[in-house]
Design a protein around this motif. Structure first.
Motif, PDB file in Angstrom:
ATOM      1  N   GLN A   1       0.827  -1.204   0.000  1.00 46.10           N
ATOM      2  CA  GLN A   1       0.000   0.000   0.000  1.00 46.10           C
ATOM      3  C   GLN A   1       0.863   1.255   0.000  1.00 46.10           C
ATOM      4  OE1 GLN A   1      -1.415  -0.967   4.256  1.00 46.10           O
ATOM      5  NE2 GLN A   1      -1.573   1.286   4.206  1.00 46.10           N
ATOM      6  N   HIS A   2       0.329   2.288  -0.667  1.00 43.93           N
ATOM      7  CA  HIS A   2       0.904   3.627  -0.555  1.00 43.93           C
ATOM      8  C   HIS A   2      -0.195   4.555  -0.050  1.00 43.93           C
ATOM      9  CE1 HIS A   2       4.394   6.243  -2.079  1.00 43.93           C
ATOM     10  NE2 HIS A   2       3.690   6.941  -1.197  1.00 43.93           N
ATOM     11  N   THR A   3      -0.905   4.084   0.951  1.00 41.92           N
ATOM     12  CA  THR A   3      -1.897   4.864   1.680  1.00 41.92           C
ATOM     13  C   THR A   3      -1.553   4.740   3.156  1.00 41.92           C
ATOM     14  OG1 THR A   3      -3.362   2.935   1.663  1.00 41.92           O
ATOM     15  CG2 THR A   3      -3.732   4.622  -0.026  1.00 41.92           C
ATOM     16  N   ASP A   4      -2.209   5.544   3.994  1.00 43.39           N
ATOM     17  CA  ASP A   4      -1.645   5.796   5.315  1.00 43.39           C
ATOM     18  C   ASP A   4      -2.261   5.074   6.496  1.00 43.39           C
ATOM     19  OD1 ASP A   4      -0.050   7.528   3.908  1.00 43.39           O
ATOM     20  OD2 ASP A   4      -1.110   9.344   4.536  1.00 43.39           O
ATOM     21  N   SER A   5      -3.388   4.390   6.312  1.00 39.86           N
ATOM     22  CA  SER A   5      -4.023   3.772   7.476  1.00 39.86           C
ATOM     23  C   SER A   5      -3.673   2.291   7.568  1.00 39.86           C
ATOM     24  CB  SER A   5      -5.544   3.938   7.404  1.00 39.86           C
ATOM     25  OG  SER A   5      -6.156   2.895   6.673  1.00 39.86           O
ATOM     26  N   THR A   6      -4.042   1.704   8.696  1.00 36.70           N
ATOM     27  CA  THR A   6      -3.814   0.274   8.900  1.00 36.70           C
ATOM     28  C   THR A   6      -4.992  -0.567   8.432  1.00 36.70           C
ATOM     29  OG1 THR A   6      -4.694   0.427  11.158  1.00 36.70           O
ATOM     30  CG2 THR A   6      -2.317   0.711  10.894  1.00 36.70           C
ATOM     31  N   ALA A   7      -5.996   0.062   7.806  1.00 38.09           N
ATOM     32  CA  ALA A   7      -7.196  -0.672   7.388  1.00 38.09           C
ATOM     33  C   ALA A   7      -6.898  -1.860   6.465  1.00 38.09           C
ATOM     34  CB  ALA A   7      -8.191   0.281   6.726  1.00 38.09           C
ATOM     35  N   PRO A   8      -5.954  -1.735   5.504  1.00 35.60           N
ATOM     36  CA  PRO A   8      -5.661  -2.901   4.671  1.00 35.60           C
ATOM     37  C   PRO A   8      -5.135  -4.095   5.472  1.00 35.60           C
ATOM     38  CG  PRO A   8      -4.887  -0.909   3.598  1.00 35.60           C
ATOM     39  CD  PRO A   8      -5.273  -0.523   4.997  1.00 35.60           C
ATOM     40  N   HIS A   9      -4.447  -3.832   6.564  1.00 33.10           N
ATOM     41  CA  HIS A   9      -3.938  -4.925   7.399  1.00 33.10           C
ATOM     42  C   HIS A   9      -5.090  -5.642   8.095  1.00 33.10           C
ATOM     43  CE1 HIS A   9       0.269  -3.446   7.085  1.00 33.10           C
ATOM     44  NE2 HIS A   9      -0.341  -2.285   6.951  1.00 33.10           N
ATOM     45  N   ALA A  10      -6.052  -4.853   8.558  1.00 35.65           N
ATOM     46  CA  ALA A  10      -7.219  -5.463   9.200  1.00 35.65           C
ATOM     47  C   ALA A  10      -7.993  -6.317   8.210  1.00 35.65           C
ATOM     48  CB  ALA A  10      -8.112  -4.364   9.787  1.00 35.65           C
ATOM     49  N   ALA A  11      -8.130  -5.827   6.977  1.00 35.74           N
ATOM     50  CA  ALA A  11      -8.836  -6.598   5.949  1.00 35.74           C
ATOM     51  C   ALA A  11      -8.101  -7.894   5.638  1.00 35.74           C
ATOM     52  CB  ALA A  11      -8.992  -5.753   4.680  1.00 35.74           C
TER      53      ALA A  11
END
Length: 357
Positions: A213-223
């Motif tokens: 990812q080149h975005t700033d939140s941890t949401a992709p990790h949770a997904a």
């Protein structure tokens, strides 16, 4: 005698005023594109702000405004900081470039530092990190560990910084695994947990078992954690709460030494407009812990690659490399020039899809 007393009193008053002025703290402002609690990009910039406070104590005063949209609102925030007496202002997102230049023209005595941009002025410096060096290390791990041969990549905006990272990760994933494919989803945001989570879910549904990812939140990790069997990489900060899996390593932006150095330059009157672009070797880009979820041989290879990049022995963009249309970009052994990298607007050969306009 009365005149002498008056003159003495005036001299003392002047001396006290001069001492007070000399002791006025240097005021440093920070404009953030996301919240300080984003766990990524803005979090690390704010850690650097705190490091400035720790370094200089009461000789410095820092202020910040978080979640400032790129555009007119950024210009308003910068203007207010300057009016409030800031001596130095760090503007920490690419989209702040023109607002920074505009405000700097109005306040020639204020120093500005703009992150990841390319427009400078007598009172505007630019600085950035060679994130693509860290992407090379991530790409090697991704290519080595994928079982589906599909790596998902969440892009923020199609600007050179992000395109460079995609290309670097892909090149090194392909070196580790010639069968690897990249699927790219553009989120058109730096920080929006809902959009980032949706992007990760789409990529996982398309078969990706690795998410970069080149975005700033941890949401992709949770997904990824909810999906199971998917690995991820921290972006801008360690995102360590998702260790040892799905997050198996990270790129960490270490801004503190630079912020301290530039603040000191303002204090000492030695600040000059400069352009800084440092990477692994200078410590501005760090590779977070590679966890035991990564096989030992892959970990050793990744760390060796990191060391070679850091020492200058190896450049992540070393030919032969073709552009996406098959035309030659870099010949055997040739390395990319900074000017081309800074303006990169093309994919390398092997990546499918078009860069949005």
């Amino acid at each position: 005698m009365k005149l002498k007393t008056i003159l003495t009193t005036a001299a003392i008053a002047l001396g006290l005023a001069t001492t007070a002025m000399a002791q006025d703290p240097t005021k440093v402002g920070f404009v953030y594109v996301g919240p300080v609690g984003d766990g990524g990009w803005t979090y690390e910039h704010n850690q650097a702000r705190l490091a400035v406070e720790e370094e200089f104590g009461d000789k410095v005063e820092t202020v910040f405004v978080e979640s400032v949209p790129e555009g007119p609102d950024a210009e308003r925030v910068m203007t207010q900081m300057a009016l409030d007496g800031a001596d130095l202002i760090f503007t920490t997102s690419f989209g702040y470039m023109d607002p920074t230049i505009n405000v700097a023209k109005k306040f020639p005595d204020v120093k500005f530092e703009h992150a990841t941009g390319y427009k400078r002025a007598d009172n505007v410096s630019t600085y950035g990190a060679r994130f693509y060096e860290g992407r090379a290390v991530q790409g090697h791990i991704a290519g080595s560990m994928t079982e589906s041969n599909t790596v998902g990549y969440i892009g923020s905006y199609p600007i050179p910084e992000v395109i460079r990272g995609i290309n670097s990760a892909f090149i090194h994933a392909r070196k580790a695994n010639p069968d690897v494919e990249f699927k790219i989803v553009w989120a058109y945001t730096w920080f929006d947990p809902a959009k980032e989570a949706d992007a990760a879910k789409v990529l996982i549904e398309q078969g990706a078992d690795v998410i970069l990812q080149h975005t700033d939140s941890t949401a992709p990790h949770a997904a990824a954690q909810n999906a199971g069997g998917v690995i991820t990489f921290g972006q801008a900060s360690d995102m360590a709460e998702y260790k040892p899996k799905p997050r198996v390593s990270s790129i960490i932006d270490n801004w503190a030494p630079y912020y301290i150095e530039r603040t000191r330059a303002v204090m000492e009157g030695t600040w000059e407009s400069t352009d800084t672009w440092d990477g692994i070797g200078a410590g501005m880009v760090e590779i977070g812990e590679i966890t035991d979820a990564v096989p030992e041989d892959v970990k050793a290879e990744a760390l060796a690659l990191k060391d070679r990049i850091g020492s200058g022995e190896y450049h992540p963009f070393t030919g032969p490399i073709n552009k996406q249309d098959g035309s030659e970009w870099l010949a055997e052994g040739e390395t990319a020039e900074d000017g081309t990298l800074l303006g990169m607007d093309f994919y390398v050969e092997g990546i499918t899809g078009k860069i949005p306009q």
